[in-house]
Structures are given as structure tokens and as C-alpha cells.
Design a protein around this motif. Structure first.
Motif, PDB file in Angstrom:
ATOM      1  N   VAL A  95      52.535 -18.492  20.232  1.00 40.17           N
ATOM      2  CA  VAL A  95      52.068 -19.868  20.096  1.00 40.17           C
ATOM      3  C   VAL A  95      51.305 -20.282  21.352  1.00 40.17           C
ATOM      4  N   ALA A  96      51.883 -19.967  22.492  1.00 37.77           N
ATOM      5  CA  ALA A  96      51.271 -20.377  23.755  1.00 37.77           C
ATOM      6  C   ALA A  96      49.911 -19.699  23.966  1.00 37.77           C
ATOM      7  N   ALA A  97      49.766 -18.467  23.472  1.00 34.60           N
ATOM      8  CA  ALA A  97      48.525 -17.739  23.642  1.00 34.60           C
ATOM      9  C   ALA A  97      47.411 -18.330  22.782  1.00 34.60           C
ATOM     10  N   ALA A  98      47.757 -18.817  21.611  1.00 33.98           N
ATOM     11  CA  ALA A  98      46.734 -19.230  20.661  1.00 33.98           C
ATOM     12  C   ALA A  98      46.438 -20.731  20.673  1.00 33.98           C
ATOM     13  N   TYR A  99      47.344 -21.541  21.222  1.00 31.84           N
ATOM     14  CA  TYR A  99      47.145 -22.995  21.151  1.00 31.84           C
ATOM     15  C   TYR A  99      47.329 -23.640  22.515  1.00 31.84           C
ATOM     16  N   ASP A 100      46.874 -24.868  22.644  1.00 27.94           N
ATOM     17  CA  ASP A 100      47.117 -25.645  23.863  1.00 27.94           C
ATOM     18  C   ASP A 100      48.444 -26.380  23.695  1.00 27.94           C
ATOM     19  N   VAL A 101      49.470 -25.891  24.366  1.00 24.08           N
ATOM     20  CA  VAL A 101      50.807 -26.424  24.148  1.00 24.08           C
ATOM     21  C   VAL A 101      51.175 -27.415  25.251  1.00 24.08           C
ATOM     22  N   ALA A 102      51.642 -28.610  24.862  1.00 22.83           N
ATOM     23  CA  ALA A 102      52.093 -29.598  25.846  1.00 22.83           C
ATOM     24  C   ALA A 102      53.585 -29.422  26.144  1.00 22.83           C
ATOM     25  N   ASP A 103      54.384 -29.116  25.095  1.00 20.33           N
ATOM     26  CA  ASP A 103      55.828 -28.979  25.289  1.00 20.33           C
ATOM     27  C   ASP A 103      56.420 -28.145  24.164  1.00 20.33           C
ATOM     28  N   LEU A 104      57.609 -27.552  24.448  1.00 20.42           N
ATOM     29  CA  LEU A 104      58.293 -26.710  23.461  1.00 20.42           C
ATOM     30  C   LEU A 104      59.784 -26.984  23.522  1.00 20.42           C
ATOM     31  N   SER A 105      60.454 -26.955  22.381  1.00 21.50           N
ATOM     32  CA  SER A 105      61.921 -26.951  22.433  1.00 21.50           C
ATOM     33  C   SER A 105      62.464 -26.199  21.232  1.00 21.50           C
ATOM     34  N   ILE A 106      63.701 -25.695  21.398  1.00 24.34           N
ATOM     35  CA  ILE A 106      64.313 -24.912  20.314  1.00 24.34           C
ATOM     36  C   ILE A 106      65.573 -25.625  19.825  1.00 24.34           C
ATOM     37  N   GLN A 107      65.703 -25.788  18.531  1.00 22.82           N
ATOM     38  CA  GLN A 107      66.908 -26.400  17.958  1.00 22.82           C
ATOM     39  C   GLN A 107      67.761 -25.324  17.291  1.00 22.82           C
ATOM     40  N   GLU A 108      69.039 -25.311  17.678  1.00 25.62           N
ATOM     41  CA  GLU A 108      69.970 -24.360  17.069  1.00 25.62           C
ATOM     42  C   GLU A 108      70.330 -24.844  15.667  1.00 25.62           C
ATOM     43  N   PRO A 109      70.663 -23.926  14.764  1.00 26.30           N
ATOM     44  CA  PRO A 109      71.051 -24.380  13.424  1.00 26.30           C
ATOM     45  C   PRO A 109      72.378 -25.138  13.492  1.00 26.30           C
ATOM     46  N   ASP A 110      72.508 -26.093  12.663  1.00 24.70           N
ATOM     47  CA  ASP A 110      73.717 -26.888  12.593  1.00 24.70           C
ATOM     48  C   ASP A 110      74.708 -26.152  11.696  1.00 24.70           C
ATOM     49  N   ILE A 111      75.943 -26.065  12.154  1.00 27.17           N
ATOM     50  CA  ILE A 111      76.942 -25.328  11.385  1.00 27.17           C
ATOM     51  C   ILE A 111      77.087 -25.896   9.965  1.00 27.17           C
ATOM     52  N   GLU A 112      76.955 -27.201   9.876  1.00 32.04           N
ATOM     53  CA  GLU A 112      77.121 -27.814   8.559  1.00 32.04           C
ATOM     54  C   GLU A 112      75.971 -27.427   7.636  1.00 32.04           C
ATOM     55  N   ASP A 113      74.757 -27.263   8.227  1.00 33.12           N
ATOM     56  CA  ASP A 113      73.611 -26.823   7.417  1.00 33.12           C
ATOM     57  C   ASP A 113      73.850 -25.412   6.898  1.00 33.12           C
ATOM     58  N   VAL A 114      74.344 -24.553   7.816  1.00 37.97           N
ATOM     59  CA  VAL A 114      74.597 -23.170   7.427  1.00 37.97           C
ATOM     60  C   VAL A 114      75.582 -23.132   6.271  1.00 37.97           C
ATOM     61  N   ILE A 115      76.636 -23.921   6.402  1.00 38.09           N
ATOM     62  CA  ILE A 115      77.674 -23.902   5.371  1.00 38.09           C
ATOM     63  C   ILE A 115      77.149 -24.488   4.059  1.00 38.09           C
ATOM     64  N   ARG A 116      76.368 -25.539   4.167  1.00 39.39           N
ATOM     65  CA  ARG A 116      75.817 -26.153   2.971  1.00 39.39           C
ATOM     66  C   ARG A 116      74.947 -25.149   2.233  1.00 39.39           C
ATOM     67  N   GLU A 117      74.151 -24.437   3.031  1.00 45.19           N
ATOM     68  CA  GLU A 117      73.258 -23.404   2.481  1.00 45.19           C
ATOM     69  C   GLU A 117      74.095 -22.332   1.771  1.00 45.19           C
ATOM     70  N   LEU A 118      75.123 -21.879   2.479  1.00 42.52           N
ATOM     71  CA  LEU A 118      75.980 -20.816   1.978  1.00 42.52           C
ATOM     72  C   LEU A 118      76.639 -21.236   0.669  1.00 42.52           C
ATOM     73  N   TYR A 119      77.000 -22.482   0.604  1.00 39.16           N
ATOM     74  CA  TYR A 119      77.803 -22.951  -0.509  1.00 39.16           C
ATOM     75  C   TYR A 119      76.944 -23.287  -1.711  1.00 39.16           C
ATOM     76  N   SER A 120      75.704 -23.681  -1.453  1.00 45.30           N
ATOM     77  CA  SER A 120      74.861 -24.142  -2.548  1.00 45.30           C
ATOM     78  C   SER A 120      74.315 -22.957  -3.346  1.00 45.30           C
ATOM     79  N   ARG A 121      74.435 -21.708  -2.782  1.00 45.96           N
ATOM     80  CA  ARG A 121      73.862 -20.581  -3.508  1.00 45.96           C
ATOM     81  C   ARG A 121      74.831 -20.009  -4.521  1.00 45.96           C
TER      82      ARG A 121
END
Lengths: 273, 310
Positions: free
Chosen positions: B284-310
Motif C-alpha cells: 500500500v505504501a509503495a503504490a499510494y500516498d499514505v497519511a496514516d495506517l492502523s490495524i484492527q484486530e478481529p473482535d471475538i464476538e464477530d468471530v463467534i457470530r461468523e462461526l455460528y451463523s454458518r
């Protein structure tokens, strides 16, 4: 089996002592407060008798008993509830322990739950009520025609009375396993029972005495043994052997209490967290 | 060696009174086994039945059905025997005596558990040092902060050398530094003493830092039992890279990530949890002009919801 039983009793007694000692130590950190509380309890519990004594300025006998005899009855029941309150009065706060989640913590410790509940916040100041009872008994004993049998029966009466009151504390405290806000139910029978037995039971209708004999055996705390000790015939004509039956009543009540307590603990549902 | 064995464990509660009475199933036929020395995360959303399971395992609650063995004992029937072999910490409440200084609470525990005085002193010295409680020993529990109290509770739970330590939401309400220290301590405990750990938590980072294995429970049923990496794979969980560009741009296109959302100069890219963020960030940094970056970890509840809905 007998070994196992003594083992449990030993562990319980030691555990109780360890927890109680901790609370006494904590209370004695503020000695002035401790002694004031003890003194106020001494006089507060004496007030009931002062009321009776004032009554005797206008009457000569109550239910056919004179003041010295009533002092004996009063001292005996005050001793019983005093010891029971000292050792297990905390049971009436079971609902609070459940609500605060503290019962969970107790269930995680290697001691019988009842021991921990009873020893919780052990208050040595309650000895004041027992002292008051002993003073009253001591004074009243001046007018008793003592024989060795009467001395023996008096000791049996005091021990049985303490056990009976303690069992009633626990049995009615157990109601809080089902209904958390029911501590008043217990009070009606413990403190209420104590107030009733301060008087000769002849002031009550016979049905009440029957209930206090066979249903909630508070009559064994002082009434029946005192009839023998004070050389009195039973005005209601209940069987004579009841006078010696206090230990039987105490043991039967302990058995019922054990069953109810176990049922309560197994019914316990904890609280969410 | 199997330390915990649970078969078709069930617990129901009766709620309401009289006519409105009905039965709620808190734990529904849950089965698992835990070996000595394992560190197991027991996770799930609020009200999933985590605490109820822990309370049955520790002897507080009597199961409504199923079979249950902890350290070879039946918890509710052999409660006091079990108590000597396990330690339990509730994040939300203390098992210490509110009005007493920690030192007195610990002393009483030594007597109640009949720990030999020498062993008690050794453990106390070691844990107080590791958890940095030395200055707080004379403070009454009610005056301690949540983090301090939690450390006190952990010491209290360990003084009698338990084989298994149960922790119910141990990091709830703690700040980042306290959480980190606590995790470090628990790892050390497991590594040096071989203490088996079972913890419930909401915090996925607790699990990542501590647990080789997770059991996921939802609506009273165990829906997953396995390694954390497998949970992410099965749950199809993703991490999110949030990119703030200098100018608005069409959706970013880099290998290994898909752009999920564009809002002005900000874009959200998702990529698999087990993939490294580094190459994606570099691309991303190589191809675009980046002002800022951050990473969000998956939420445990999202993981479980995903797991359960399948």
C-alpha cells in the motif's frame, strides 16, 4: 464412620476458631469501639428484664410465678440465645452473602459452608449478652433449692437451649436460599421465641405451649427443665418426662436442620457475573 | 493425565415465579476434556454459559445433568476435597476479606488450607515479588484498586499450590500494562509449575497471549474446540487495515487484501488473521500516498457470530 464424624467436627471447630480469631483481631484494632458496643449490648439485653421487674411493682406473680422464678427462666433463655447468637447469628445474613457473591468464595474454601457462614464477622462483643444471662441466673439461683440432679439438669438445659436456638437460627436462615430477602422470617422465631420464653408459658393459651413443645421446640430451652429445677407442677399437665427431654428435642432439631441446610446448599443458584 | 472431564454437562435455571415460571438452559450438553498442564481459553459472548460452567467445575453449582470430574473428584459432592486442589479467581468479585489487610487474609488462608508454614512463606514471598504486591500487604482490601485487588486474589488462589487455576474474566477492567503483566505472570506459572489454566475471557488478546487451545461456547453449547489459529480459519475472521490516504482515490488494490469500504480518503482493507500485515502495508505504501495506517484486530464476538451463523 465415627472417625469420619469426629474428623469433620475437628476440622469445623479448628476452621471456626481460625476465622473467628481473625475477626476478633480486626475488632480489637479499635478497642474503645469494641468495649462501648459490648457495654451497650449488655444493658440493651438487660432492658427486657427491667420491664418485667417494673411490672412486679404492681403484681406479685405472673402466670403463677414470682419474680425470682421468672429471673431464672429469663436467664436460661437469654443464655441460650446469647450463645446461639454469638456462634451462629450471622446465618440471618445469608441472603446478603448470596447477593454480594461472597457465598461463592466460601464454597471454594476447604471448610464446611455452615462453619464459614457462622464464623463470618464473628463478634466477640456478643459475649455481653451471655454475661448478662449468667449474672441473672446467678442471682436467681439464690432462691433455688439446689440438689446435684438440679445442677446437672441446669447444665443440660443451658447446652440444649443453645443448640435449639442455634438450630432455629440456621433452619430459618436457610429460607434465604429460596427467597433471598427473608431474614425477617428467622427473626420472628429466634428473637420472637426468645421474648416468649422470657415469660412463664402459663401466660399463653395451651395451644401455644403445644406448638412450642412439638412444632418449634422452644419450650425445651427453659420451660420444661425449669419446672423440675423450681419444683413446680406443670399447670397444663404435659407429660412429666418432657422435663428431662431437652437434649432429645435438641438432637431432633439438629437432624432436621442438617437436612434443610443440605437441601438449601444444593438448591443454591449463585448469582450471575 | 486428564484433569478435567466433562460429559454432556447441563445446567438449567428456573426463572420467574408461579404461573410465569419457566426453565432456562444455561449450559446445554457440553463435553470436553483437559489434560494436566494445558492452558485453555473458554470463550463466548455474554450469557453464553461460561461462568455457569466454571461454577459447576469448581463445585459452587450443582449440575442439572451430565457427568463431571475434576482432579478425579465430583466437584459438588466432594467440594472441600476439591477446594485444596484448585484455585479460583473471579475478575468481578473478590474472595478476600473486604475489611482485612492482604497480609491477614493470606495468613487465614494458610490456616484454612492447612498449608505448611514453610511452603506458605515460600509461595507468598515468590508471588508477592512476581506480582509486585510488597507495598500493599498492610492495606485493607477495600482500599485496593481493581488491578491491585486482582493481583491479591491471584496470590490468594495460589498459596496452597493448586494443580488447576480457574480464572473467570481475570483481565476485565484492567489497564493495558496490568493486563500485560498478568498474562506474563500466568505464562510463567504454567511454564515453571505446570499449573493447568482454564480461563474465561472477552479479550481475544488474553487468548492469543495465553492459550494453546480455545473452547467456544454460545447459547450454552460448545461450538468450537481447538487451536486459536483454527478458530480464526474456521470463523473466517479477518483483520482490518485502515488506510488514510492524502487524497481521495479509487479503491486500493494490493495482493492479499480486499478493500471493503471507502469513505473519502479513508479506506478499509481486510486480510486473513493468520497472514502478516507487513507485506500488505508495504504494498500500500509503495503504490499510494499514505497519511496514516492502523490495524484492527478481529473482535471475538464477530468471530463467534461468523462461526455460528454458518
Amino acid at each position: 464412620m465415627a472417625d469420619q464424624a469426629t474428623g469433620v467436627i475437628g476440622v469445623s471447630a479448628r476452621g471456626y476458631r481460625d476465622i473467628a480469631r481473625m475477626w476478633v483481631k480486626a475488632a480489637l484494632a479499635y478497642p474503645a469501639s469494641f468495649w462501648m458496643m459490648a457495654a451497650s449490648q449488655f444493658f440493651l439485653t438487660l432492658l427486657d428484664f427491667v420491664g418485667i421487674w417494673i411490672m412486679f411493682h404492681t403484681i406479685d406473680s405472673l402466670g403463677g410465678f414470682d419474680l425470682t422464678e421468672i429471673a431464672f427462666l429469663y436467664g436460661a433463655t437469654a443464655f441460650g440465645i446469647g450463645v446461639a447468637d454469638l456462634l451462629g447469628g450471622q446465618v440471618e445474613r445469608l441472603g446478603e452473602l448470596i447477593r454480594m457473591g461472597r457465598l461463592d468464595g466460601m464454597l471454594l474454601k476447604p471448610l464446611p459452608l455452615l462453619v464459614q457462614v457462622c464464623a463470618d464477622q464473628f463478634a466477640l462483643r456478643r459475649v455481653a449478652r451471655i454475661t448478662q444471662a449468667l449474672v441473672m441466673l446467678g442471682v436467681a439461683s439464690y432462691w433455688v433449692d439446689w440438689t446435684p440432679a438440679k445442677v446437672g439438669l441446669t447444665l443440660v438445659m443451658l447446652v440444649s437451649g443453645s443448640v435449639i436456638f442455634l438450630s432455629i437460627f440456621v433452619v430459618f436462615g436457610c429460607v434465604q436460599f429460596w427467597t433471598v430477602d427473608a431474614s425477617e422470617v428467622a427473626n420472628a422465631f429466634t428473637y420472637g421465641g426468645n421474648t416468649m420464653t422470657q415469660y412463664p408459658l402459663t401466660v399463653f393459651p395451651k395451644q401455644v405451649v403445644t406448638a412450642l413443645t412439638y412444632l418449634v421446640p422452644l419450650a425445651f430451652v427453659n420451660w420444661y427443665p425449669s419446672l423440675y429445677i423450681l419444683d413446680r407442677a406443670d399447670p397444663y399437665g404435659f407429660p412429666e418426662w418432657l422435663r428431662y427431654a431437652s437434649p432429645i428435642a435438641a438432637v431432633a432439631l439438629v437432624a432436621v436442620t442438617a437436612v434443610v441446610w443440605r437441601a438449601g446448599v444444593r438448591h443454591y443458584e449463585s448469582t450471575g457475573s | 493425565m486428564r484433569l478435567i472431564e466433562v460429559q454432556e454437562l447441563r445446567r438449567t435455571f428456573t426463572v420467574g415465579r408461579f404461573r410465569a415460571k419457566r426453565e432456562v438452559v444455561a449450559v446445554r450438553d457440553v463435553s470436553f476434556a483437559i489434560e494436566a498442564g494445558e492452558m485453555v481459553g473458554y470463550i463466548g459472548p455474554n450469557g453464553a454459559g461460561k461462568s455457569t460452567t466454571i461454577k459447576m467445575l469448581t463445585g459452587i453449582l450443582v449440575p442439572s445433568g451430565g457427568r463431571l470430574e475434576v482432579a478425579g473428584l465430583d466437584p459438588s459432592r466432594q467440594r472441600t476435597d476439591l477446594a485444596r486442589r484448585i484455585g479460583v479467581v473471579f475478575g468481578q468479585r473478590t474472595t478476600l476479606w473486604w475489611d482485612l489487610p492482604l497480609r491477614d487474609s493470606f495468613a487465614v488462608l494458610q490456616r484454612i488450607y492447612r498449608t505448611s508454614p514453610r511452603r506458605h512463606e515460600q509461595n507468598l514471598a515468590e508471588y508477592v515479588e512476581l506480582l509486585d504486591l510488597g507495598d500493599l500487604l498492610d492495606t485493607p482490601v477495600r482500599q485496593l484498586s481493581l488491578g491491585q485487588r486482582m493481583r491479591g486474589d491471584i496470590v490468594a488462589a495460589l498459596l496452597h499450590d493448586p494443580e488447576i487455576l480457574f480464572l473467570d474474566e481475570p483481565t476485565i477492567g484492567l489497564d493495558v500494562i496490568s493486563k500485560g503483566r498478568l498474562r506474563e505472570f500466568l505464562r510463567t506459572l504454567n511454564a515453571t509449575r505446570g499449573t493447568t489454566l482454564m480461563l474465561t475471557t472477552h479479550d481475544l488478546q488474553d487468548i492469543e497471549a495465553l492459550c494453546d487451545r480455545v473452547i467456544v461456547i454460545d447459547h450454552g453449547t460448545a461450538v468450537f474446540d481447538g487451536a486459536l489459529a483454527d478458530l480464526h480459519r474456521e470463523g473466517g475472521s479477518t483483520r482490518t487495515l485502515v488506510v488514510d490516504l492524502v487524497d481521495e482515490a479509487p479503491p486500493i488494490s494490493v495482493p492479499g487484501a480486499t478493500t471493503r469500504k471507502v469513505d473519502g480518503p479513508r479506506q478499509w482493507l481486510s486480510f486473513p488473521t493468520d497472514a502478516s500485515a507487513a507485506p500488505i502495508v508495504a504494498a500500500v505504501a509503495a503504490a499510494y500516498d499514505v497519511a496514516d495506517l492502523s490495524i484492527q484486530e478481529p473482535d471475538i464476538e464477530d468471530v463467534i457470530r461468523e462461526l455460528y451463523s454458518r
